[in-house]
Structures are given as structure tokens and as C-alpha cells.
Design an enzyme around this catalytic site. Structure first.
Site, PDB file in Angstrom:
ATOM      1  CB  CYS A 154      -0.959   0.004   1.177  1.00  0.00           C
ATOM      2  SG  CYS A 154      -2.185  -1.306   1.058  1.00  0.00           S
ATOM      3  CG  HIS A 167      -2.814   3.649   2.305  1.00  0.00           C
ATOM      4  ND1 HIS A 167      -3.506   3.262   1.179  1.00  0.00           N
ATOM      5  CD2 HIS A 167      -2.815   2.558   3.138  1.00  0.00           C
ATOM      6  CE1 HIS A 167      -3.898   2.001   1.319  1.00  0.00           C
ATOM      7  NE2 HIS A 167      -3.506   1.564   2.496  1.00  0.00           N
ATOM      8  CG  ASN A 222      -6.710  -0.455   1.840  1.00  0.00           C
ATOM      9  OD1 ASN A 222      -6.092  -0.142   0.819  1.00  0.00           O
ATOM     10  ND2 ASN A 222      -6.102  -0.805   2.961  1.00  0.00           N
TER      11      ASN A 222
END
Ligand code: UT7
Length: 352
Positions: free
Chosen positions: A137, A278, A308
């Protein structure tokens, strides 16, 4: 956002990476919390309370990460060319002027080769340097730093960076802990050589990792350590995460990295117009913003509608903030990410 002209007077060796355009894409199929609750032992209230997520987008069967990446990349290139342009960017270089294509992903189309060369060719960029970045990520921030390095060294003048992930292909659809969190999507940015003090400039950066926690976010089998065999268990074939521990590390590392990059730039939290973290989980974003002393109005949140999306989450959140009209030229943005590895990273960006 139109592409600003490349200044030929900028010496390549000292050029900063400057943002020209952003393009994003999420697949049209939306999976709501209610739909998930029909096949998993979960409910909308649990998902919203623990993660802030209401829905996520999921690839159609037969589609892959490169399909997402191509759509986002095309939009970034078109945006940079400007409406009605004759196939050339505002700097007159057109698509041919893109020297490198980087795809940040954890869900490449295949283990070998990288996804970026295929994406580059499908965008009409055959011949450009093309490679993947694997930092889970944190991939988009690592990709920004890599692109900035290519530009500063004079290896490339224009770089297309695409964060693209299709976690629906990696997460066990019957794993309630992870199936509710992740969504598929892609976000691309076109970067060019420019000056560090002009709107759009990126930097400084902070990047870090801690491989002693490699198994905190992992797919156990399918690599050289544990190759896939007919006996490989269902759990080992799929994405696994120790959620609670990840949560704690994410808050600590993102906060530290954000502070480090601000210090490096001689800036304070008050100088940040928009924090773009993020989009892991709404609670994580709020905790980090709180630790940094940033009011929630200055923290970009997009996780509610897309979940996500891994390496795509920062460009998707950037595009969302731009679409809401909350960004003005010259605004100072702080981008911070955290992911498997463990990895983390931050950078500053002045909005162009
Ligand atoms: O890019 C980095 C990506 N990673 C993340 O963002 C993950 C970070 N971690 C988290 O966001 C949170 O840890 C989760 C959302 C994954 C989980 O929230 P939590 O508050 O840490 O819950 P938990 O894992 O401690 O689970 C609490 C309970 C457990 O039941 P018991 O053992 O208390 O009976 C779980 O089995 O909730 C249960 N549970 C669920 N219940 C309903 C776990 N998943 C679900 C679910 N629906 N989907």
C-alpha cells in the site's frame, strides 16, 4: 489540468518532479456492505464502525490489474494533453514524450513479467522504460520517489506513474475480515522535469521499511519460498493480515513519517493545506490526523465509497479532493502511506 511546458533550461541533474495531471479509474461494479452481509457473517454497522467503508468497486470476471491501470493512465495522459488537443501535450511532446511507465501494484497480472510493459504498450508507449514497484500500500509513494529519481538523474523527462490494485483477486471472498476492507481501482499521475519551487513540485521524501514484520500482511504461498502445489491450503493462497497489529503500526509509522518529511522541509503541520493519507481505514486516518494535530477538514477521506484500494488509494483520494473543488493552485499537500513489508513513506506536493 493542462500540462505546463517543460522548461528546457532546467538542468536535468537538478530537475524536480512536477505533477502535470491525475487520472483515475474504478471498475463500475459496486459491492455494498449489505451485499457482503448476504454472503458473509458480517453487517453494515460493523463494517462502517470499524472501517468507515460503505462500498467498494470490484473488477468484472476476466479483468485484471492492467485493465484498471490502462484506464487510469489514459485519463492522466488525456488530461495532460488538454481538451481538444491534437494528440500532443502542452509541451509539444505528446504521448511519445513519456520516457518511463511505472506501475505500483501488489496484484500484477502475472508473477512474471511485470505489468508495466503491457500497460505502456496498450497506452501507445511501446519503447518507454517500464517496470513495477512492489511496496504494497506504500507503492504509490515509493513510485513517486522512484519517478523523481529518474527525473533528477536525467534518465527521464516525463514519467507516468500508475498505482493499480485488484485485491478482489487476492482476498478470499469468504474471509470476512479482509473482504470487507479492500476494493479495486487505479490512479495515475504524469510527472515532468521542472523546478522545485514551482506549483506541482514533489519533495522532499521519507521512505522506510521493517521486514521483521513481513508476515503481518502477506500471501503465504505462490512465491519462491513456498511455491504453489496442489496441496497448498486455501488460506495460504490468499491475502492474510493481522489487522489489530497492522492498525497500531500504521498509526505510529504514518505519524512518524509525516513528521519526518515536514521536518526535512522545514515545515510545520500548520503549513499543510491537505493531508492525503493512504486510505486504509477511516479510524486509522483520523488517529494519524489527530496525532499530527491536523483538523479532520484538512484530511482527505475517500475510503467510504471505494474501500482500501492499495497503491491506488492516494491518487484516488487526490482526484476526489480535486473534484470536490477543495484544492487551489499552490496548496501544500502531505502524502503519507503505510503497507505490507512493512513499508511506509511520505512526500510533500504543491498543488499545480
Ligand atoms: O493498508 C493497510 C491495510 N490494513 C488495514 O487497514 C487494517 C488495519 N486494521 C483494521 O482496520 C482493523 O484491525 C480491522 C478493521 C481489520 C478489524 O477491526 P478491529 O477493531 O481490530 O477488530 P478485531 O480484528 O479485533 O475483531 C473484533 C471482532 C472479532 O471477533 P471476536 O474475536 O471479538 O469474537 C472478529 O472475529 O470482530 C470480528 N470480525 C468481524 N465481525 C463482523 C472480524 N471481521 C468482521 C466482520 N464482521 N467483517
Amino acid at each position: 489540468m493542462p500540462l505546463a511546458a517543460v522548461d528546457a533550461a532546467v538542468p536535468a541533474a537538478s530537475a524536480a518532479a512536477v505533477l502535470c495531471s491525475v487520472g483515475v479509474w474504478v471498475p463500475p461494479h459496486v459491492v455494498t456492505n449489505e451485499e457482503l452481509a448476504r454472503r458473509l457473517d458480517t453487517d453494515d454497522a460493523w463494517i462502517r464502525t470499524r472501517t468507515g467503508i460503505r462500498a467498494r468497486h470490484v473488477l468484472a470476471p476476466g479483468q485484471a490489474t492492467s485493465d484498471l491501470a490502462v484506464e487510469a493512465g489514459r485519463r492522466a495522459l488525456t488530461d495532460a494533453d488538454g481538451e481538444g488537443a491534437d494528440g500532443e501535450g502542452a509541451d509539444g511532446e505528446g504521448v511519445d514524450g513519456v520516457d518511463a511507465v511505472i506501475v505500483a501494484t501488489t496484484t500484477p497480472d502475472r508473477t512474471c513479467p511485470a505489468t508495466a510493459p503491457l500497460v505502456a504498450s496498450r497506452l501507445g508507449l511501446t519503447g518507454a522504460a517500464a517496470f513495477d514497484v512492489a511496496a504494497v500500500c506504500t507503492g504509490f509513494v515509493y513510485g513517486l520517489a522512484t519517478a523523481a529519481g529518474l527525473i533528477a538523474s536525467g534518465v527521464a523527462r516525463r514519467v507516468l506513474l500508475i498505482g493499480a490494485d485488484a485485491y478482489s483477486t487476492l482476498v478470499d471472498p469468504m474471509d470476512r475480515a479482509n473482504a470487507v476492507i479492500f476494493g479495486d481501482g487505479a490512479g495515475a499521475v504524469l510527472l515532468r522535469a521542472g523546478h522545485a519551487d514551482e506549483p506541482g513540485a514533489l519533495g522532499p521524501f521519507d521512505l522506510g521499511s521493517d521486514g521483521t514484520h513481513e508476515d503481518m500482511i502477506t500471501v503465504a504461498a505462490g512465491g519462491s519460498r513456498v511455491p504453489l502445489t496442489p496441496e497448498t491450503s486455501r488460506a495460504d493462497r490468499h491475502f492474510a493480515m493481522r489487522g489489530k497489529e497492522v492498525y497500531r503500526h500504521a498509526v505510529t509509522r504514518m505519524t512518524e513519517s509525516a513528521r519526518t518529511v515536514l521536518d526535512r522541509a522545514g515545515r510545520k503541520t500548520d503549513d499543510v493545506d491537505l493531508f492525503v493519507p493512504h486510505q486504509a481505514n477511516l479510524r486509522i486516518l483520523r488517529s494519524v490526523a489527530e496525532e499530527l494535530g491536523l483538523p479532520l477538514e484538512r484530511c482527505a477521506t475517500h475510503v467510504e465509497s471505494v474501500g482500501n484500494t492499495g497503491a491506488a488509494s492516494i491518487p484516488l483520494a487526490l482526484a476526489d479532493a480535486a473534484a470536490r473543488g477543495t484544492l487551489a493552485r499552490g496548496d501544500r499537500l502531505l502524502l503519507t502511506a503505510f503497507g505490507g513489508g512493512l513499508t511506509w513513506g511520505s512526500c510533500l506536493l504543491t498543488w499545480p
